[in-house]
Design a protein around this motif. Structure first.
Motif, short mmCIF file in Angstrom:
data_model
loop_
_atom_site.label_atom_id
_atom_site.label_comp_id
_atom_site.label_asym_id
_atom_site.label_seq_id
_atom_site.Cartn_x
_atom_site.Cartn_y
_atom_site.Cartn_z
N PHE A 64 -12.20 -40.37 -6.06
CA PHE A 64 -12.30 -41.52 -6.94
C PHE A 64 -11.02 -42.35 -6.97
O PHE A 64 -11.06 -43.57 -7.16
CB PHE A 64 -12.63 -41.07 -8.37
CG PHE A 64 -14.05 -40.62 -8.55
CD1 PHE A 64 -15.10 -41.42 -8.16
CD2 PHE A 64 -14.34 -39.38 -9.10
CE1 PHE A 64 -16.41 -41.01 -8.32
CE2 PHE A 64 -15.65 -38.96 -9.27
CZ PHE A 64 -16.69 -39.77 -8.88
N GLU A 65 -9.88 -41.68 -6.78
CA GLU A 65 -8.61 -42.42 -6.88
C GLU A 65 -8.42 -43.40 -5.72
O GLU A 65 -7.61 -44.33 -5.82
CB GLU A 65 -7.42 -41.45 -6.95
CG GLU A 65 -7.00 -40.83 -5.64
CD GLU A 65 -8.02 -39.84 -5.12
OE1 GLU A 65 -8.04 -39.61 -3.89
OE2 GLU A 65 -8.81 -39.29 -5.91
N VAL A 66 -9.16 -43.22 -4.62
CA VAL A 66 -9.03 -44.14 -3.49
C VAL A 66 -9.40 -45.56 -3.91
O VAL A 66 -8.78 -46.54 -3.47
CB VAL A 66 -9.91 -43.68 -2.30
CG1 VAL A 66 -9.93 -44.75 -1.20
CG2 VAL A 66 -9.39 -42.37 -1.73
N ILE A 67 -10.37 -45.69 -4.79
CA ILE A 67 -10.78 -47.01 -5.25
C ILE A 67 -9.64 -47.71 -5.97
O ILE A 67 -9.55 -48.95 -5.99
CB ILE A 67 -12.02 -46.92 -6.16
CG1 ILE A 67 -12.71 -48.29 -6.31
CG2 ILE A 67 -11.69 -46.37 -7.53
CD1 ILE A 67 -13.35 -48.82 -5.07
N CYS A 68 -8.71 -46.93 -6.53
CA CYS A 68 -7.56 -47.52 -7.23
C CYS A 68 -6.63 -48.26 -6.26
O CYS A 68 -5.96 -49.22 -6.64
CB CYS A 68 -6.77 -46.46 -7.99
SG CYS A 68 -7.74 -45.55 -9.21
#
Length: 452
Positions: free
Chosen positions: A204-208
């Motif tokens: 999920f942190e990749v979207i950040c």
């Protein structure tokens, strides 16, 4: 830059699905047997929920290209930031290699021709460097690839789940579906594969790291994480149930699970349907690697710019301002792995490389959870557009529980907890490889003399 393409919320949700949903990891999870359903539900609550909430808070409070490297560095200093950036980066070329070794088999299914060993390696290298080439361009230029791959992934998962239910209803259940069979299994084999479920829930942190390409990142990041998390959870459980009721556990292969599932469910390894599924599955592999490369390369380049990775990783293209140094390094490592693969002991190469990738990837997340708690304490004044609610005890539980689950997964994935010949043959290369890559990371810290 004026006129630059921007993510819509819909594109952001699809991008999260493309990043997080991993179709090729279906087989190792299915190999657990019926207890996979318990583990899915348990880990969705005990891992995905706290991880998604924590990622939403950190990702909207600390927007930038650094991602988890930035969070850990702010909380614990540059030494830990360097470790995280190294583990996070090195997992990618290993994962890229594990998918590359699947491509010759998919091409054989699509074309019907048996490939010579040299031709198989050539196809693997083409797969690797096509991914690298695409990663030289901004994520907004590749949005159609990410959206397309997300849709195809969902289609494949729904097809295999629906086909599984059809086979189960028309031909009977392939496995015992009694209540006792659904209870968790704690044998070494099953627990070794639980790490794959956690892997399936990470990213999920990749979207950040795509924040600069979004219209309104402070709203879109938590919205896309929550929406995509719900969709992904539903699809995973549906497809897992379809496979579990229709295919005997002993027939599931760790090397090509999605395609094996289609072949077993249809009773044939040829025909237009199998060819179409193989082609679509190949496209999802491209989508997965492209989406991850963009996030991983940005994080590695950002860490190098801050002195925590080798300078080569900081090289960026002048025209597109993209992290070409990290991308080329990915290609070189992955190429070396697939070229050396034929001389390795005869084993399931996908699972061997994938397991090593798993260990490095999970290691990079261990400090993220305590970093969330520490930043709450040492940096309370930073605005948090999305803030996890709850008292201090609840926040500690959200930090400790996912950490414990990751550490347990690491132990069962990397260490040979039994000493029979079969276990040692399978596990020792993973243990040795993990120690080598951990050692390389510590060497980089030592050579660069990184100080907090």
């Amino acid at each position: 830059m004026e006129g630059k393409k921007k993510f819509s919320l819909f594109s952001a949700v699809l991008s999260v699905i493309c990043v997080v949903f991993v179709a090729e990891a279906a087989a190792p999870v299915a190999a657990i047997g019926n207890s996979q359903f318990f583990w899915w539900l348990f880990l969705l609550l005990a891992f995905l929920l706290p991880y998604g909430l924590i990622s939403s808070e950190l990702g909207t409070a600390y927007i930038g290209d650094g991602g988890i490297y930035d969070w850990v560095t702010k909380a614990f200093g540059h030494r830990w930031g360097a470790r995280v950036s190294w583990y996070y980066w090195i997992n990618f070329p290993l994962w890229l290699a594990s998918l590359a070794v699947m491509t010759p088999g998919l091409m054989e299914t699509i074309t019907g021709f048996k490939l010579a060993p040299w031709a198989g390696i050539a196809i693997e290298l083409v797969f690797i460097w096509l991914i690298i080439w695409i990663s030289f361009y901004p994520v907004s230029d590749s949005i159609w690839i990410l959206n397309g791959a997300a849709v195809i992934k969902m289609l494949l998962a729904l097809l295999v789940g629906g086909l599984g239910l059809y086979v189960a209803f028309t031909k009977g259940m392939a496995n015992d579906m009694s209540f006792s069979s659904l209870l968790p299994s704690f044998d070494l084999n099953s627990l070794s594969y639980v790490s794959v479920i956690i892997f399936n829930l990470l990213g999920f942190e990749v979207i950040c790291t795509f924040a600069g390409d979004m219209e309104n990142p402070k709203k879109q990041i938590p919205q896309s994480i929550i929406a995509a998390g719900l969709v992904i959870a539903a699809i995973y459980i549906f497809s897992a149930f379809g496979i579990g009721v229709a295919i005997p556990v002993h027939k599931i292969s760790t090397s090509s699970g999605m395609m094996d599932s289609f072949k077993l469910l249809t009773g044939t390894g040829t025909g237009w349907f199998i060819i179409a599924m193989a082609f679509l599955f190949l496209l999802t592999l491209f989508g997965n690697m492209i989406s991850w490369s963009l996030g991983v390369n940005n994080t590695a380049s950002y860490a190098a710019e801050n002195g925590d990775m080798p300078k080569f990783f900081a090289r960026r293209s002048k025209s597109k301002d993209m992290p070409v140094g990290a991308a080329v390094a990915n290609g070189l490592v992955a190429s070396l792995v697939v070229v050396l693969a034929p001389i390795l002991p005869n084993q399931d190469l996908f699972w061997a490389f994938f397991s090593l990738n798993l260990v490095m990837f999970l290691l990079s997340y261990v400090p993220v959870f305590p970093a969330f708690y520490r930043l709450r304490k040492i940096d309370p004044d930073t605005p948090r557009p999305f803030k996890v609610g709850g008292k201090d005890g609840f926040l500690k539980l959200m930090v400790i529980l996912p950490m414990i689950l990751i550490v347990i997964s690491l132990i069962f994935t990397a260490l040979p907890l039994a000493f029979d010949a079969e276990t040692l043959t399978a596990k020792l290369p993973i243990t040795i490889g993990s120690l080598i890559f951990i050692g390389l990371g510590e060497l980089i810290i030592l050579v660069k003399k990184i100080k907090d």
